[in-house]
Design an enzyme around this catalytic site. Sequence first.
Site, PDB file in Angstrom:
ATOM      1  CD1 TRP A  86       7.154   6.624  -3.202  1.00  0.00           C
ATOM      2  CD2 TRP A  86       6.562   7.099  -5.319  1.00  0.00           C
ATOM      3  NE1 TRP A  86       8.304   6.720  -3.945  1.00  0.00           N
ATOM      4  CE2 TRP A  86       7.966   7.022  -5.247  1.00  0.00           C
ATOM      5  CE3 TRP A  86       5.960   7.398  -6.544  1.00  0.00           C
ATOM      6  CZ2 TRP A  86       8.785   7.216  -6.360  1.00  0.00           C
ATOM      7  CZ3 TRP A  86       6.773   7.601  -7.657  1.00  0.00           C
ATOM      8  CH2 TRP A  86       8.166   7.507  -7.556  1.00  0.00           C
ATOM      9  CB  SER A 105      -8.612  -5.324  -2.954  1.00  0.00           C
ATOM     10  OG  SER A 105      -9.280  -4.103  -3.197  1.00  0.00           O
ATOM     11  CG  ASN A 130      -7.922  -2.089  -4.982  1.00  0.00           C
ATOM     12  OD1 ASN A 130      -6.922  -2.795  -4.789  1.00  0.00           O
ATOM     13  ND2 ASN A 130      -8.289  -1.162  -4.099  1.00  0.00           N
ATOM     14  CD1 TRP A 131     -12.776  -6.090  -9.090  1.00  0.00           C
ATOM     15  CD2 TRP A 131     -11.958  -5.225 -10.984  1.00  0.00           C
ATOM     16  NE1 TRP A 131     -12.072  -7.079  -9.746  1.00  0.00           N
ATOM     17  CE2 TRP A 131     -11.568  -6.577 -10.912  1.00  0.00           C
ATOM     18  CE3 TRP A 131     -11.551  -4.458 -12.094  1.00  0.00           C
ATOM     19  CZ2 TRP A 131     -10.796  -7.196 -11.895  1.00  0.00           C
ATOM     20  CZ3 TRP A 131     -10.780  -5.078 -13.075  1.00  0.00           C
ATOM     21  CH2 TRP A 131     -10.412  -6.431 -12.967  1.00  0.00           C
ATOM     22  CG  ASP A 185      -2.053   0.976   1.118  1.00  0.00           C
ATOM     23  OD1 ASP A 185      -2.463   1.302  -0.008  1.00  0.00           O
ATOM     24  OD2 ASP A 185      -2.525   1.443   2.174  1.00  0.00           O
ATOM     25  N   GLY A 186       0.310   2.309  -0.583  1.00  0.00           N
ATOM     26  CA  GLY A 186       0.968   3.620  -0.526  1.00  0.00           C
ATOM     27  C   GLY A 186       1.450   4.142  -1.871  1.00  0.00           C
ATOM     28  NE  ARG A 232      -4.830   6.608  -6.806  1.00  0.00           N
ATOM     29  CZ  ARG A 232      -4.631   6.400  -5.500  1.00  0.00           C
ATOM     30  NH1 ARG A 232      -4.472   7.427  -4.695  1.00  0.00           N
ATOM     31  NH2 ARG A 232      -4.615   5.189  -5.009  1.00  0.00           N
ATOM     32  CB  SER A 263      -7.454  -3.455   3.322  1.00  0.00           C
ATOM     33  OG  SER A 263      -7.276  -2.235   4.012  1.00  0.00           O
ATOM     34  NE  ARG A 299      -7.911   1.869  -5.256  1.00  0.00           N
ATOM     35  CZ  ARG A 299      -6.709   2.015  -4.727  1.00  0.00           C
ATOM     36  NH1 ARG A 299      -5.706   2.440  -5.495  1.00  0.00           N
ATOM     37  NH2 ARG A 299      -6.484   1.732  -3.460  1.00  0.00           N
TER      38      ARG A 299
HETATM   39  C1  IPE Z   1      -5.351  -2.752   0.000  1.00  0.00           C
HETATM   40  O1  IPE Z   1      -5.085  -1.406  -0.123  1.00  0.00           O
HETATM   41  C2  IPE Z   1      -5.347  -3.402  -1.355  1.00  0.00           C
HETATM   42  C3  IPE Z   1      -4.041  -3.594  -1.958  1.00  0.00           C
HETATM   43  C4  IPE Z   1      -2.902  -3.246  -1.445  1.00  0.00           C
HETATM   44  C5  IPE Z   1      -4.049  -4.235  -3.239  1.00  0.00           C
HETATM   45  P1  IPE Z   1      -6.249  -0.321  -0.269  1.00  0.00           P
HETATM   46  O2  IPE Z   1      -5.576   0.977  -0.434  1.00  0.00           O
HETATM   47  O3  IPE Z   1      -7.199  -0.732  -1.330  1.00  0.00           O
HETATM   48  O4  IPE Z   1      -6.995  -0.426   1.131  1.00  0.00           O
HETATM   49  P2  IPE Z   1      -7.725   0.679   1.983  1.00  0.00           P
HETATM   50  O5  IPE Z   1      -8.706   1.349   1.070  1.00  0.00           O
HETATM   51  O6  IPE Z   1      -6.684   1.628   2.480  1.00  0.00           O
HETATM   52  O7  IPE Z   1      -8.358  -0.068   3.120  1.00  0.00           O
HETATM   53  C1  IPE Z   2      -1.678   0.221  -3.303  1.00  0.00           C
HETATM   54  O1  IPE Z   2      -1.506   1.595  -3.343  1.00  0.00           O
HETATM   55  C2  IPE Z   2      -1.918  -0.368  -4.670  1.00  0.00           C
HETATM   56  C3  IPE Z   2      -3.304  -0.805  -4.881  1.00  0.00           C
HETATM   57  C4  IPE Z   2      -4.239  -0.779  -3.989  1.00  0.00           C
HETATM   58  C5  IPE Z   2      -3.629  -1.307  -6.176  1.00  0.00           C
HETATM   59  P1  IPE Z   2      -2.723   2.600  -3.305  1.00  0.00           P
HETATM   60  O2  IPE Z   2      -3.139   2.875  -4.721  1.00  0.00           O
HETATM   61  O3  IPE Z   2      -3.799   2.131  -2.426  1.00  0.00           O
HETATM   62  O4  IPE Z   2      -2.006   3.879  -2.704  1.00  0.00           O
HETATM   63  P2  IPE Z   2      -2.562   4.849  -1.580  1.00  0.00           P
HETATM   64  O5  IPE Z   2      -2.976   4.000  -0.422  1.00  0.00           O
HETATM   65  O6  IPE Z   2      -3.714   5.584  -2.178  1.00  0.00           O
HETATM   66  O7  IPE Z   2      -1.393   5.731  -1.258  1.00  0.00           O
HETATM   67 MG    MG Z   3      -4.167   2.353  -0.443  1.00  0.00          MG
END
Ligand code: IPE
Ligand code: IPE
Ligand code: MG
Length: 252
Positions: free
Chosen positions: A22, A62, A65-66, A17-18, A30, A193, A68
């Site tokens: 970053w 996840s 994540n679909w 995550d992150g 992103r 998560s 997004r």
């Molecule tokens: C968890 O991160 C999913 C992955 C790292 C693939 P998310 O960024 O989707 O989770 P939340 O929204 O902070 O809980």
């Molecule tokens: C994790 O990074 C990658 C995925 C969830 C696909 P994020 O996209 O969730 O990054 P942040 O949490 O918004 O920084």
């Molecule tokens: Mg995240």
Amino acid sequence: MLIEARNLPRHVGIIMDGNGRWAALRGEPRKAGHREGSHAVRRVVRVARRLGVEALTLYAFSFQNWDRPADEVSALMELLVEYLVGEREEILGNGIRLEAVGDLDRLPPLVRTALDELRRLSADNRGMVLTLALSYGGREEIARAARVLAEKAVRGEIEPAAIDADMVAAHLPSLRFGEPDLIVRTGGEKRISNFLLYGAAYAELYFTDRLWPDFTEEDLFAAIASYQKRERRFGLVVPERREPAKVSRRSA
Ligand code: IPE
Ligand code: IPE
Ligand code: MG
């Protein structure tokens, strides 16, 4: 950071995550963070293999994540194809077996084809199992197992009374290569998560503020060193800690 060669976590799971933060810190979109994150995946897979970790499960995308924005989802899918094609030689050359868990039917055909091909080509490798959790949700995985078990019960193949925790576990693809011993989450959030919910029951958890694209070999060593200092009890009593007085009182 020094780690012991013995007492390695057999199965490590990572919530990567992150990436978005970053990129935001650099004023970039992103997807720039996701791209940089894919380099961190390469680093970590290489070092985990070198250390002798048997199974590495990476939470790459996840089920949630679909939802997004569509351009972010397609950027992630493109990166996945790039990763699967670009890392092919590295994976095959290092004896790594590639696997995937999640609702894979939802993946675009290009991703699915690249994934299935590498799964097939690496199926006999015994070095390390690298499982990508894609379109994965822990709740969805448990619900699917419940559905399969219910269908088996309806067909008379199993007795409902025979359904226990081990039988449920046996129906969870994410536990095919064992329960995770250590779950690492980068990016500072202290939550699961929807990652490996069932298998996480007795996993050691390690949280770091490091954003995923900045995660290095040293960060993995630090997570493993932390794991190695812990005492896993699985709900039991550690024998040498048991007080002699209590034992004699109970046996009296
Ligand atoms: C968890 O991160 C999913 C992955 C790292 C693939 P998310 O960024 O989707 O989770 P939340 O929204 O902070 O809980
Ligand atoms: C994790 O990074 C990658 C995925 C969830 C696909 P994020 O996209 O969730 O990054 P942040 O949490 O918004 O920084
Ligand atoms: Mg995240």
